[in-house]
Design a protein around this motif. Structure first.
Motif, PDB file in Angstrom:
ATOM      1  N   LYS A  40      -6.238 -14.532  10.539  1.00  0.00           N
ATOM      2  CA  LYS A  40      -4.789 -14.384  10.691  1.00  0.00           C
ATOM      3  C   LYS A  40      -4.192 -13.833   9.400  1.00  0.00           C
ATOM      4  O   LYS A  40      -3.346 -12.939   9.430  1.00  0.00           O
ATOM      5  CB  LYS A  40      -4.150 -15.722  11.041  1.00  0.00           C
ATOM      6  N   GLN A  41      -4.646 -14.341   8.264  1.00  0.00           N
ATOM      7  CA  GLN A  41      -4.158 -13.834   6.982  1.00  0.00           C
ATOM      8  C   GLN A  41      -4.498 -12.354   6.828  1.00  0.00           C
ATOM      9  O   GLN A  41      -3.668 -11.557   6.374  1.00  0.00           O
ATOM     10  CB  GLN A  41      -4.760 -14.630   5.826  1.00  0.00           C
ATOM     11  N   GLU A  42      -5.734 -11.991   7.217  1.00  0.00           N
ATOM     12  CA  GLU A  42      -6.169 -10.592   7.135  1.00  0.00           C
ATOM     13  C   GLU A  42      -5.284  -9.707   8.009  1.00  0.00           C
ATOM     14  O   GLU A  42      -4.798  -8.664   7.562  1.00  0.00           O
ATOM     15  CB  GLU A  42      -7.634 -10.477   7.578  1.00  0.00           C
ATOM     16  N   ASN A  43      -5.038 -10.121   9.239  1.00  0.00           N
ATOM     17  CA  ASN A  43      -4.192  -9.330  10.146  1.00  0.00           C
ATOM     18  C   ASN A  43      -2.763  -9.214   9.624  1.00  0.00           C
ATOM     19  O   ASN A  43      -2.147  -8.161   9.730  1.00  0.00           O
ATOM     20  CB  ASN A  43      -4.204  -9.931  11.552  1.00  0.00           C
ATOM     21  N   TYR A  46      -2.827  -6.609   6.866  1.00  0.00           N
ATOM     22  CA  TYR A  46      -2.910  -5.272   7.453  1.00  0.00           C
ATOM     23  C   TYR A  46      -1.538  -4.829   7.966  1.00  0.00           C
ATOM     24  O   TYR A  46      -1.117  -3.686   7.779  1.00  0.00           O
ATOM     25  CB  TYR A  46      -3.919  -5.222   8.600  1.00  0.00           C
ATOM     26  N   ALA A  47      -0.835  -5.743   8.598  1.00  0.00           N
ATOM     27  CA  ALA A  47       0.493  -5.420   9.124  1.00  0.00           C
ATOM     28  C   ALA A  47       1.453  -5.085   7.989  1.00  0.00           C
ATOM     29  O   ALA A  47       2.221  -4.126   8.078  1.00  0.00           O
ATOM     30  CB  ALA A  47       1.028  -6.578   9.955  1.00  0.00           C
ATOM     31  N   GLN A  48       1.403  -5.837   6.903  1.00  0.00           N
ATOM     32  CA  GLN A  48       2.282  -5.564   5.762  1.00  0.00           C
ATOM     33  C   GLN A  48       1.969  -4.210   5.142  1.00  0.00           C
ATOM     34  O   GLN A  48       2.867  -3.448   4.796  1.00  0.00           O
ATOM     35  CB  GLN A  48       2.156  -6.674   4.720  1.00  0.00           C
ATOM     36  N   ILE A  49       0.669  -3.909   4.990  1.00  0.00           N
ATOM     37  CA  ILE A  49       0.254  -2.617   4.424  1.00  0.00           C
ATOM     38  C   ILE A  49       0.768  -1.484   5.306  1.00  0.00           C
ATOM     39  O   ILE A  49       1.324  -0.494   4.818  1.00  0.00           O
ATOM     40  CB  ILE A  49      -1.280  -2.563   4.278  1.00  0.00           C
ATOM     41  N   GLY A  50       0.592  -1.630   6.614  1.00  0.00           N
ATOM     42  CA  GLY A  50       1.037  -0.592   7.545  1.00  0.00           C
ATOM     43  C   GLY A  50       2.540  -0.398   7.501  1.00  0.00           C
ATOM     44  O   GLY A  50       3.033   0.734   7.516  1.00  0.00           O
ATOM     45  N   LYS A  51       3.301  -1.491   7.439  1.00  0.00           N
ATOM     46  CA  LYS A  51       4.755  -1.384   7.383  1.00  0.00           C
ATOM     47  C   LYS A  51       5.203  -0.674   6.107  1.00  0.00           C
ATOM     48  O   LYS A  51       6.102   0.163   6.126  1.00  0.00           O
ATOM     49  CB  LYS A  51       5.394  -2.774   7.457  1.00  0.00           C
ATOM     50  N   GLN A  52       4.554  -1.013   4.980  1.00  0.00           N
ATOM     51  CA  GLN A  52       4.928  -0.372   3.718  1.00  0.00           C
ATOM     52  C   GLN A  52       4.578   1.107   3.734  1.00  0.00           C
ATOM     53  O   GLN A  52       5.358   1.947   3.283  1.00  0.00           O
ATOM     54  CB  GLN A  52       4.245  -1.071   2.542  1.00  0.00           C
ATOM     55  N   ALA A  53       3.412   1.447   4.266  1.00  0.00           N
ATOM     56  CA  ALA A  53       2.999   2.854   4.334  1.00  0.00           C
ATOM     57  C   ALA A  53       3.952   3.640   5.232  1.00  0.00           C
ATOM     58  O   ALA A  53       4.352   4.758   4.910  1.00  0.00           O
ATOM     59  CB  ALA A  53       1.569   2.967   4.846  1.00  0.00           C
TER      60      ALA A  53
END
Length: 154
Positions: A40-43, A46-53
């Motif tokens: 869950k932490q990993e997902n 990933y979501a935070q990285i995608g939102k920032q990108a």
């Protein structure tokens, strides 16, 4: 990935202190819960990285961006459906309460059957009272209308 124990992982982890630590089932439960928490932490990361990108305009995956926009449109529609369903439920509950209030005697609190106009226990008039002059809602036993001052017939 969701919690391997159907949302009970945190609860089970709390109970694990009361369980024998050398029990293989407890070890399995603890390991599974840890894996689930880390996934869950990993997902989430990933979501935070995608939102920032995406916010910085560095997304190089136009097909995924199209899918994202479609999901966002569907999410917005689903949220609208949810709000409509919640409003429908509130309206239904209000109507049910109004029906119950119309059957409840204001004098003796007896719950009367549907369709009767007078309490079967004490004979008091049931339902919302309206002013004969202006149509304003009146409390039971009101002798003069608070809106227009008209005398109410008992």
């Amino acid at each position: 990935m969701s919690d391997l124990f159907g949302g009970l992982g945190g609860l089970m982890k709390g109970f694990s202190g009361f369980m024998p630590q050398d029990d293989p089932d407890v070890a399995l439960m603890m390991a599974g819960s840890e894996v689930s928490d880390l996934q869950k932490q990993e997902n989430d990361l990933y979501a935070q990285i995608g939102k920032q990108a995406l916010a910085q305009g560095r997304v190089q995956f136009p097909e995924l961006e199209k899918k994202l926009h479609l999901v966002q449109e569907n999410l917005s529609a689903a949220q609208g459906k949810l709000q409509n369903a919640q409003a429908g439920k509130r309206e239904k509950n209000c109507a049910r309460r109004a029906e119950e209030e119309a059957r409840l005697c204001p004098s003796c609190n007896n719950m009367n059957p549907e369709g009767v106009k007078f309490c079967q226990e004490c004979g008091a008039r049931l339902g919302a009272q309206k002013c004969a002059q202006c149509g304003a809602s009146l409390s039971p036993g009101t002798r003069f209308c608070g809106e227009c001052g008209a005398r109410q017939e008992g």
